[in-house]
Write a protein that holds these residues in place. Structure first.
Motif, PDB file in Angstrom:
ATOM      1  N   GLY A 113      15.407   5.692   3.630  1.00 29.43           N
ATOM      2  CA  GLY A 113      15.452   4.512   4.480  1.00 29.43           C
ATOM      3  C   GLY A 113      14.080   3.979   4.845  1.00 29.43           C
ATOM      4  N   PRO A 114      14.025   2.933   5.675  1.00 27.67           N
ATOM      5  CA  PRO A 114      12.758   2.331   6.100  1.00 27.67           C
ATOM      6  C   PRO A 114      12.106   3.142   7.210  1.00 27.67           C
ATOM      7  CG  PRO A 114      14.551   1.221   7.183  1.00 27.67           C
ATOM      8  CD  PRO A 114      15.185   2.263   6.290  1.00 27.67           C
ATOM      9  N   GLU A 115      10.992   2.622   7.738  1.00 21.25           N
ATOM     10  CA  GLU A 115      10.263   3.323   8.796  1.00 21.25           C
ATOM     11  C   GLU A 115      11.154   3.638   9.998  1.00 21.25           C
ATOM     12  OE1 GLU A 115       9.136   0.699   7.112  1.00 21.25           O
ATOM     13  OE2 GLU A 115       6.946   0.726   6.878  1.00 21.25           O
TER      14      GLU A 115
ATOM     15  N   LYS B 250       3.618   7.458  -7.429  1.00 21.56           N
ATOM     16  CA  LYS B 250       4.034   8.872  -7.442  1.00 21.56           C
ATOM     17  C   LYS B 250       5.404   9.056  -8.090  1.00 21.56           C
ATOM     18  CE  LYS B 250       0.162   9.719  -5.666  1.00 21.56           C
ATOM     19  NZ  LYS B 250      -0.929  10.076  -6.618  1.00 21.56           N
ATOM     20  N   ALA B 251       6.284   8.074  -7.951  1.00 23.22           N
ATOM     21  CA  ALA B 251       7.571   8.154  -8.626  1.00 23.22           C
ATOM     22  C   ALA B 251       7.381   8.252 -10.129  1.00 23.22           C
ATOM     23  CB  ALA B 251       8.433   6.943  -8.274  1.00 23.22           C
ATOM     24  N   CYS B 252       6.463   7.460 -10.648  1.00 26.40           N
ATOM     25  CA  CYS B 252       6.169   7.511 -12.082  1.00 26.40           C
ATOM     26  C   CYS B 252       5.589   8.868 -12.462  1.00 26.40           C
ATOM     27  CB  CYS B 252       5.194   6.393 -12.446  1.00 26.40           C
ATOM     28  SG  CYS B 252       4.815   6.315 -14.213  1.00 26.40           S
TER      29      CYS B 252
ATOM     30  N   ALA C 237       9.970  10.063   0.380  1.00 23.45           N
ATOM     31  CA  ALA C 237      10.298   9.736  -1.012  1.00 23.45           C
ATOM     32  C   ALA C 237       9.627  10.702  -1.977  1.00 23.45           C
ATOM     33  CB  ALA C 237       9.871   8.299  -1.316  1.00 23.45           C
ATOM     34  N   ILE C 238       8.369  10.996  -1.742  1.00 28.32           N
ATOM     35  CA  ILE C 238       7.623  11.907  -2.617  1.00 28.32           C
ATOM     36  C   ILE C 238       8.151  13.324  -2.496  1.00 28.32           C
ATOM     37  CG2 ILE C 238       5.346  12.908  -3.066  1.00 28.32           C
ATOM     38  CD1 ILE C 238       4.175  10.182  -2.068  1.00 28.32           C
ATOM     39  N   ALA C 239       8.422  13.759  -1.259  1.00 31.34           N
ATOM     40  CA  ALA C 239       8.913  15.121  -1.038  1.00 31.34           C
ATOM     41  C   ALA C 239      10.297  15.316  -1.654  1.00 31.34           C
ATOM     42  CB  ALA C 239       8.959  15.412   0.462  1.00 31.34           C
TER      43      ALA C 239
ATOM     44  N   GLY D  36       0.842  -1.190   0.000  1.00 33.55           N
ATOM     45  CA  GLY D  36       0.000   0.000   0.000  1.00 33.55           C
ATOM     46  C   GLY D  36       0.872   1.233   0.000  1.00 33.55           C
ATOM     47  N   ARG D  37       1.814   1.301   0.943  1.00 32.51           N
ATOM     48  CA  ARG D  37       2.717   2.454   1.003  1.00 32.51           C
ATOM     49  C   ARG D  37       3.783   2.371  -0.079  1.00 32.51           C
ATOM     50  NH1 ARG D  37       3.412   3.162   7.595  1.00 32.51           N
ATOM     51  NH2 ARG D  37       1.209   3.661   7.991  1.00 32.51           N
ATOM     52  N   ILE D  38       4.338   1.177  -0.320  1.00 35.33           N
ATOM     53  CA  ILE D  38       5.314   1.043  -1.404  1.00 35.33           C
ATOM     54  C   ILE D  38       4.620   1.200  -2.753  1.00 35.33           C
ATOM     55  CG2 ILE D  38       5.148  -1.478  -1.589  1.00 35.33           C
ATOM     56  CD1 ILE D  38       8.382   0.625  -1.894  1.00 35.33           C
ATOM     57  N   ASP D  39       3.360   0.776  -2.837  1.00 39.52           N
ATOM     58  CA  ASP D  39       2.588   0.986  -4.066  1.00 39.52           C
ATOM     59  C   ASP D  39       2.429   2.476  -4.337  1.00 39.52           C
ATOM     60  OD1 ASP D  39       2.312  -1.755  -4.142  1.00 39.52           O
ATOM     61  OD2 ASP D  39       0.267  -1.768  -3.364  1.00 39.52           O
TER      62      ASP D  39
END
Length: 248
Positions: free
Chosen positions: A198-200, A106-108, A233-235, A98-101
Motif C-alpha cells: 500500500g501507500p505511505e 530494486k524490483a528489476c 516492497a523490497i523486503a 525517487g522512492r518509486i524509482d
C-alpha cells in the motif's frame, strides 16, 4: 603458454536495445547510449559490447563505424540464453518521485517479472512518469545482468485489480493491522504469486476488507516495525525470492 581470455569479457559495457538480436545483426546506436559508449566507456573499433533485447538473451557485439555521435554494433555470438524469470508480480501504490524509482530499480535487480502500479485511496501520488520508470528498469537490467526487463503495466485502481484477480495466483498483501508470519506463510503457498504494497498511509479499512475478500488473498505481517512503502516492497520481494523464487 598464453592464457585464453575469459569470454565474454567481464569488463565489457552492457546495453539494452530494441532491435531483435541474432548472429550478424548490425545495431545502429545513437543518442545517450552512443555518448555513454563513445565518450564515457571509450569504446574503440572491435571492442566488445554486451547487448540484450528482452527476448533473445544476451549477445556479444563488436563496435565498428564509430563516429562522434553514433556507432554500429555487429552481433558476434550469444553469451546467455533467455533467463527464466520467477513468476512473481510486485503490485504497489504510487509513491513520491525517487522512492518509486527505487522500487522499480530494486524490483528489476531482485528478479520481479511484472511491476504493477495500483492506485489506492490514500495514495499521495496519482500519476507516474512511465518513461522515467522504464529508464530505471533498463539501467538496472544493464547493471545486474538480466536479459529481460520486468513488464511495466499501466496503473490500475485497486478495485479493478482485485475484481479481475486471476484464480491461479496468490495475492499476498502487507496488512499493518495484522497478518500471518511472512516466512511460514510463503512456504505454505508456493506457486505463481504477487505481493501488494500500500501507500505511505496504508490501506483504508474498506480497501483492506475488499482485498481480504479475494479468494487467493493472504494477509501477512512484515514484522513489528513500521516500514516505508519502498522498504516493504523490497523486503517482501526479497523474502519471496528466498523461499519460493530463484534464490533457493
Amino acid at each position: 603458454m598464453t592464457a585464453t581470455p575469459a569470454w565474454p569479457p567481464q569488463s565489457a559495457p552492457r546495453l539494452h536495445v530494441e532491435t531483435l538480436l541474432g548472429e550478424g545483426v548490425a545495431v545502429p546506436v545513437d543518442g545517450n547510449p552512443a555518448h555513454y559508449l563513445i565518450s564515457v566507456m571509450r569504446v574503440k573499433p572491435d571492442d566488445i559490447v554486451l547487448l540484450f533485447d528482452g527476448r533473445s538473451g544476451e549477445w556479444a557485439a563488436k563496435a565498428r563505424d564509430i563516429r562522434k555521435r553514433d556507432l554500429v554494433l555487429e552481433v558476434v555470438s550469444q553469451t546467455k540464453a533467455p533467463e527464466n524469470v520467477p513468476d512473481f508480480w510486485l503490485c504497489c501504490a504510487p509513491i513520491k518521485k525517487g522512492r518509486i524509482d527505487l522500487i522499480a530499480e530494486k524490483a528489476c535487480e531482485l528478479g520481479v517479472a511484472k511491476l504493477q502500479p495500483v492506485l489506492t485511496r490514500r495514495a499521495v501520488v496519482d500519476k507516474l512518469n512511465f518513461d522515467r520508470l522504464h529508464a530505471h528498469l533498463v539501467e538496472a537490467a544493464e547493471q545486474c545482468g538480466r536479459t529481460a526487463l520486468p513488464d511495466l503495466s499501466e496503473m490500475v485502481k485497486l478495485d479493478a485489480l482485485i475484481r479481475d484477480w486471476p484464480d491461479d495466483r496468490w495475492l499476498f498483501f502487507a496488512d499493518e493491522t495484522g497478518g500471518e508470519p511472512l516466512a511460514d506463510t510463503l512456504k505454505a503457498h508456493p506457486g505463481p504469486a504477487a505481493f501488494l504494497i500500500g501507500p505511505e498511509g496504508g490501506f483504508d479499512p474498506a480497501e483492506r476488507e475488499a482485498i481480504r475478500g479475494v479468494a487467493k488473498a493472504v494477509p501477512v505481517s512484515l514484522g513489528p516495525r513500521i516500514l516505508r512503502a519502498e522498504t516493504a516492497a523490497i523486503a517482501a520481494t526479497s523474502a519471496w525470492m528466498t523461499i519460493n523464487g530463484d534464490w533457493r
